[in-house]
Design a protein around this motif. Structure first.
Motif, PDB file in Angstrom:
ATOM      1  N   UNK A  81      -1.483   5.895   2.505  1.00 53.19           N
ATOM      2  CA  UNK A  81      -1.537   4.840   1.502  1.00 53.19           C
ATOM      3  C   UNK A  81      -2.871   3.779   1.836  1.00 53.19           C
ATOM      4  N   UNK A  82      -2.770   3.443   2.930  1.00 53.72           N
ATOM      5  CA  UNK A  82      -3.866   2.503   3.496  1.00 53.72           C
ATOM      6  C   UNK A  82      -5.124   3.090   3.403  1.00 53.72           C
ATOM      7  N   UNK A  83      -5.198   4.407   3.888  1.00 53.91           N
ATOM      8  CA  UNK A  83      -6.396   5.208   3.466  1.00 53.91           C
ATOM      9  C   UNK A  83      -7.038   5.183   2.159  1.00 53.91           C
ATOM     10  N   UNK A  84      -6.035   5.362   1.145  1.00 58.08           N
ATOM     11  CA  UNK A  84      -6.377   5.451  -0.359  1.00 58.08           C
ATOM     12  C   UNK A  84      -6.739   4.312  -0.736  1.00 58.08           C
ATOM     13  N   UNK A  85      -6.264   2.877  -0.194  1.00 58.25           N
ATOM     14  CA  UNK A  85      -6.628   1.787  -0.501  1.00 58.25           C
ATOM     15  C   UNK A  85      -8.061   1.651  -0.228  1.00 58.25           C
ATOM     16  N   UNK A  86      -8.436   2.002   0.947  1.00 58.73           N
ATOM     17  CA  UNK A  86      -9.779   1.949   1.388  1.00 58.73           C
ATOM     18  C   UNK A  86     -10.738   2.565   0.651  1.00 58.73           C
ATOM     19  N   UNK A 109      -4.356   3.565  -7.176  1.00 56.87           N
ATOM     20  CA  UNK A 109      -2.674   3.465  -7.900  1.00 56.87           C
ATOM     21  C   UNK A 109      -2.009   4.392  -6.973  1.00 56.87           C
ATOM     22  N   UNK A 110      -2.634   5.397  -6.498  1.00 58.35           N
ATOM     23  CA  UNK A 110      -1.896   6.412  -5.641  1.00 58.35           C
ATOM     24  C   UNK A 110      -1.240   5.616  -4.316  1.00 58.35           C
ATOM     25  N   UNK A 111      -2.047   4.452  -4.151  1.00 58.05           N
ATOM     26  CA  UNK A 111      -1.621   3.659  -2.869  1.00 58.05           C
ATOM     27  C   UNK A 111      -0.599   2.623  -3.259  1.00 58.05           C
ATOM     28  N   UNK A 112      -0.344   2.576  -4.474  1.00 61.84           N
ATOM     29  CA  UNK A 112       0.542   1.304  -4.922  1.00 61.84           C
ATOM     30  C   UNK A 112       1.932   1.303  -4.749  1.00 61.84           C
ATOM     31  N   UNK A 113       2.438   2.538  -4.146  1.00 62.36           N
ATOM     32  CA  UNK A 113       3.576   2.723  -3.697  1.00 62.36           C
ATOM     33  C   UNK A 113       3.956   2.278  -2.259  1.00 62.36           C
ATOM     34  N   UNK A 114       2.882   1.417  -1.683  1.00 69.41           N
ATOM     35  CA  UNK A 114       2.968   0.575  -0.421  1.00 69.41           C
ATOM     36  C   UNK A 114       4.169  -0.240  -0.807  1.00 69.41           C
ATOM     37  N   UNK A 115       4.367  -1.076  -1.715  1.00 67.63           N
ATOM     38  CA  UNK A 115       5.430  -1.950  -2.011  1.00 67.63           C
ATOM     39  C   UNK A 115       6.963  -1.219  -1.753  1.00 67.63           C
ATOM     40  N   UNK A 116       7.152   0.056  -2.240  1.00 64.54           N
ATOM     41  CA  UNK A 116       8.429   0.288  -2.294  1.00 64.54           C
ATOM     42  C   UNK A 116       8.585   0.961  -0.835  1.00 64.54           C
ATOM     43  N   UNK A 117       7.594   1.532  -0.108  1.00 72.43           N
ATOM     44  CA  UNK A 117       7.953   2.168   1.183  1.00 72.43           C
ATOM     45  C   UNK A 117       7.736   0.950   2.327  1.00 72.43           C
ATOM     46  N   UNK A 118       7.059   0.072   2.055  1.00 71.70           N
ATOM     47  CA  UNK A 118       7.318  -1.180   2.846  1.00 71.70           C
ATOM     48  C   UNK A 118       8.560  -1.863   3.001  1.00 71.70           C
ATOM     49  N   UNK A 119       9.123  -2.142   1.724  1.00 76.34           N
ATOM     50  CA  UNK A 119      10.848  -2.556   1.456  1.00 76.34           C
ATOM     51  C   UNK A 119      11.539  -1.505   2.156  1.00 76.34           C
ATOM     52  N   UNK A 120      11.392  -0.248   2.024  1.00 75.04           N
ATOM     53  CA  UNK A 120      12.167   0.739   2.911  1.00 75.04           C
ATOM     54  C   UNK A 120      11.989   0.475   4.187  1.00 75.04           C
ATOM     55  N   UNK A 121      10.846   0.442   4.824  1.00 75.76           N
ATOM     56  CA  UNK A 121      10.578   0.494   6.023  1.00 75.76           C
ATOM     57  C   UNK A 121      11.112  -0.561   6.723  1.00 75.76           C
ATOM     58  N   UNK A 122      10.733  -1.865   6.136  1.00 70.67           N
ATOM     59  CA  UNK A 122      11.359  -3.121   6.658  1.00 70.67           C
ATOM     60  C   UNK A 122      12.837  -3.219   6.625  1.00 70.67           C
ATOM     61  N   UNK A 123      13.539  -2.800   5.573  1.00 73.26           N
ATOM     62  CA  UNK A 123      14.964  -2.785   5.410  1.00 73.26           C
ATOM     63  C   UNK A 123      15.611  -1.936   6.537  1.00 73.26           C
ATOM     64  N   UNK A 124      14.823  -1.067   6.869  1.00 78.42           N
ATOM     65  CA  UNK A 124      15.475  -0.069   8.230  1.00 78.42           C
ATOM     66  C   UNK A 124      15.334  -0.772   9.412  1.00 78.42           C
ATOM     67  N   UNK A 186     -12.916  -4.739   3.325  1.00 82.28           N
ATOM     68  CA  UNK A 186     -12.641  -5.014   4.764  1.00 82.28           C
ATOM     69  C   UNK A 186     -11.074  -5.239   5.099  1.00 82.28           C
ATOM     70  N   UNK A 187     -10.147  -5.951   4.061  1.00 88.21           N
ATOM     71  CA  UNK A 187      -8.743  -6.083   4.322  1.00 88.21           C
ATOM     72  C   UNK A 187      -8.242  -4.704   4.377  1.00 88.21           C
ATOM     73  N   UNK A 188      -8.486  -3.825   3.564  1.00 89.20           N
ATOM     74  CA  UNK A 188      -7.887  -2.390   3.715  1.00 89.20           C
ATOM     75  C   UNK A 188      -8.019  -1.708   4.999  1.00 89.20           C
ATOM     76  N   UNK A 189      -9.433  -1.845   5.480  1.00 88.32           N
ATOM     77  CA  UNK A 189      -9.608  -1.280   6.881  1.00 88.32           C
ATOM     78  C   UNK A 189      -9.036  -1.863   7.844  1.00 88.32           C
ATOM     79  N   UNK A 190      -8.745  -3.146   8.002  1.00 90.33           N
ATOM     80  CA  UNK A 190      -7.987  -3.942   8.891  1.00 90.33           C
ATOM     81  C   UNK A 190      -6.500  -3.310   8.756  1.00 90.33           C
ATOM     82  N   UNK A 191      -5.838  -3.192   7.689  1.00 87.15           N
ATOM     83  CA  UNK A 191      -4.448  -2.892   7.616  1.00 87.15           C
ATOM     84  C   UNK A 191      -4.180  -1.308   8.087  1.00 87.15           C
ATOM     85  N   UNK A 192      -5.110  -0.575   7.911  1.00 88.35           N
ATOM     86  CA  UNK A 192      -5.079   0.643   8.159  1.00 88.35           C
ATOM     87  C   UNK A 192      -5.147   0.732   9.621  1.00 88.35           C
ATOM     88  N   UNK A 193      -6.020   0.084  10.491  1.00 91.49           N
ATOM     89  CA  UNK A 193      -5.834   0.075  11.793  1.00 91.49           C
ATOM     90  C   UNK A 193      -4.749  -0.662  12.488  1.00 91.49           C
TER      91      UNK A 193
END
Length: 521
Positions: A81-86, A109-124, A186-193
């Motif tokens: 997802x982070x790569x797609x944002x970049x 938009x293929x990366x917009x699933x970041x919200x649902x996946x982040x919620x899943x990961x953090x919840x776990x 730049x923020x997209x690259x930082x998140x990927x790293x």
């Protein structure tokens, strides 16, 4: 904050930074609408296509996200997802035409699933008593990203109007909208790293039988004495649940044993976007121009929207584990509905009339007003009739390019009432259903179907959001502001009634405890 809690917070913060990228991606486009409309000569539906392209892309992404995160893991899915944002951000900046801009934004938009996946990961990974706060970080970073985008757009707009050599050298005056979209790179690259340093979800590792890896991750998140009981609890929950293929997991969501979770998920998934939040957030300057405050003030008002969003999301973070999910949602929806009814009433009382002084002001802005002379003194009762008259007099392209100035000179409205109503709506959304929806998604579904259920209901959110974004420009010019606000207020009222009946309270319960109450035997 203890060491284990601090570690959970660190991992959650890294993953939630994806919300910041999402916020940038969602809001930066709002400042470019006028520029891309003029450069590519776009119709209302084409404008909607550019803005909603990510919302369309995420619909396709969500069809496979559940399978990817269950097969390859939550971390791998987040890296993709982070790569797609970049890639999307770079492609949007360089887009030579309407079609390529839509394609680049579709990729994002293929990366917009970041919200649902982040919620899943953090919840776990989150302790039960911190889950509400940590999952809500996703919403906080999102609104901070939105606020940053509005602020960046405002600064770039001001720079583009400055008579300075560096502005010309950098091409900010000529490529204003490209600089706005370039803020995301730049923020997209930082998140990927940053994502490279987070561990895999321990619950996913347990479900895959990788117990030694799961123990290593849990050792960072909880005391040693809690690890084996937690693993046993996850295994027992998984063993009691039906197993099967991806298709069987999807089918499981619709079975009677999950009926309560299904209806709660469905109603809140529709309720969140049908409030109209994305119409305001994705088109913020355009919305504020309808009040007659002008383009510069509209961009500045969008910055205020971002600030209000951040403030009330933080307040939600402080209250969600104290007051609970249910009170915040119900209060927020009631407040939001009343706010939009107020906006609708104010626009319904508005009128539009050009005067001799209005024409002088428009002429000073280099608008040929000769064709408007015949309209002086004519009172238009709605924004729709006024815009149609401007299209006929000036030509649609010219009228659209100068819409903010035309409305500013003609409108008679209680602007303070509308601005207060919009700000109250933004506050109510970010205090309630905005952050709480993702918290509930991370809680109400059993572990064995969560990887499929969260993307499935996020798909519903995204589908409704797409239609809201796609058709808002057309609705604005054909229905009018009063009718749009009335429609969203009515939708909120219906959502409030349904959630009052269906919504449970889940605060301070473990995922397994919630599952025991939400799932029928």
């Amino acid at each position: 904050m203890r060491g284990f809690q601090l570690t959970a917070f660190k991992f959650a913060a890294i993953v939630a930074f994806g919300g910041f990228i999402f916020g940038l991606d969602a809001a930066l486009i709002s400042g470019t609408v006028r520029f891309i409309t003029a450069e590519f000569t776009l119709s209302d539906l084409q404008v909607g296509t550019v803005v909603s392209a990510p919302g369309f892309g995420v619909i396709f992404a969500l069809l496979v996200t559940g399978r990817i995160c269950d097969a390859w893991g939550r971390k791998t899915a987040l890296l993709i997802i982070a790569a797609l944002y970049l890639l999307s951000a770079i492609g949007s900046v360089l887009a030579p035409n309407f079609e390529m801009l839509v394609a680049a934004r579709f990729l994002g938009g293929l990366a917009f699933t970041s919200l649902s996946l982040a919620s899943m990961y953090i919840g776990e990974i989150a302790p039960a008593n911190m889950r509400g706060k940590l999952v809500s970080m996703n919403q906080i970073t999102t609104v901070v990203g939105l606020s940053a985008a509005y602020f960046a757009n405002y600064l770039i707009l001001q720079a583009s109007n400055a008579d300075a050599a560096w502005v010309t050298t950098l091409g900010i005056d000529q490529y204003t909208w490209r600089w706005m979209l370039g803020v995301e790179v730049v923020p997209a690259l930082i998140w990927l790293l940053m994502l490279l340093i987070i561990p895999e979800s321990p619950r996913w590792l347990v479900l895959k039988g990788r117990l030694s890896e799961a123990r290593a991750v849990m050792g960072k998140l909880m005391p040693a004495g809690h690890i084996e009981p937690q693993i046993q609890e996850i295994q027992e929950s998984a063993a009691a649940a039906p197993s099967g293929s991806f298709r069987q997991q999807v089918a499981e969501i619709f079975k009677p044993r999950l009926r309560t979770a299904f209806w709660v998920g469905l109603v809140i998934a529709v309720a969140q976007p049908i409030t109209g939040i994305n119409a305001i957030m994705f088109y913020a300057p355009t919305v504020f121009e309808q009040v007659g405050i002008g383009t510069d003030a509209a961009f500045l008002q969008a910055v205020v929207v971002g600030v209000v969003s951040v403030m009330f999301t933080i307040l939600a973070l402080l209250l969600i584990d104290r007051l609970g999910r249910r009170p915040l949602v119900l209060f927020g929806l009631a407040w939001g509905g009343a706010s939009l009814f107020l906006c609708s009433w104010a626009f319904n009382q508005a009128s539009y009339e050009l005067t001799a002084d209005s024409l002088q002001a428009l002429a000073a802005a280099n608008i040929d007003v000769s064709a408007l002379q015949a309209l002086v003194g004519t009172v238009f009762e709605t924004d729709v009739s006024f815009k149609q008259a401007m299209y006929q007099a000036l030509g649609e392209a010219t009228a659209r390019a100068n819409e903010a100035a035309l409305i500013q000179q003609a409108i008679q409205i209680d602007a303070t009432l509308v601005l207060a109503g919009i700000m109250c709506f933004i506050a109510s959304f970010n205090l309630s259903i905005g952050p709480v929806m993702w918290v509930l998604f991370s809680e109400i579904f059993p572990t064995h179907v969560r990887g499929v259920a969260i993307p499935f209901f996020a798909l519903i959110v995204s589908t409704v959001s797409y239609f809201v974004q796609q058709f808002f420009p057309w609705q604005l010019n054909n229905m009018g502001a009063a009718e749009i606000f009335l429609f969203y207020a009515a939708c909120i009222t219906v959502s409030l009634a349904l959630l009052f009946r269906l919504l449970p309270e889940t605060k301070n319960k473990s995922i397994e405890e919630i599952e025991a109450t939400m799932v029928r035997a």
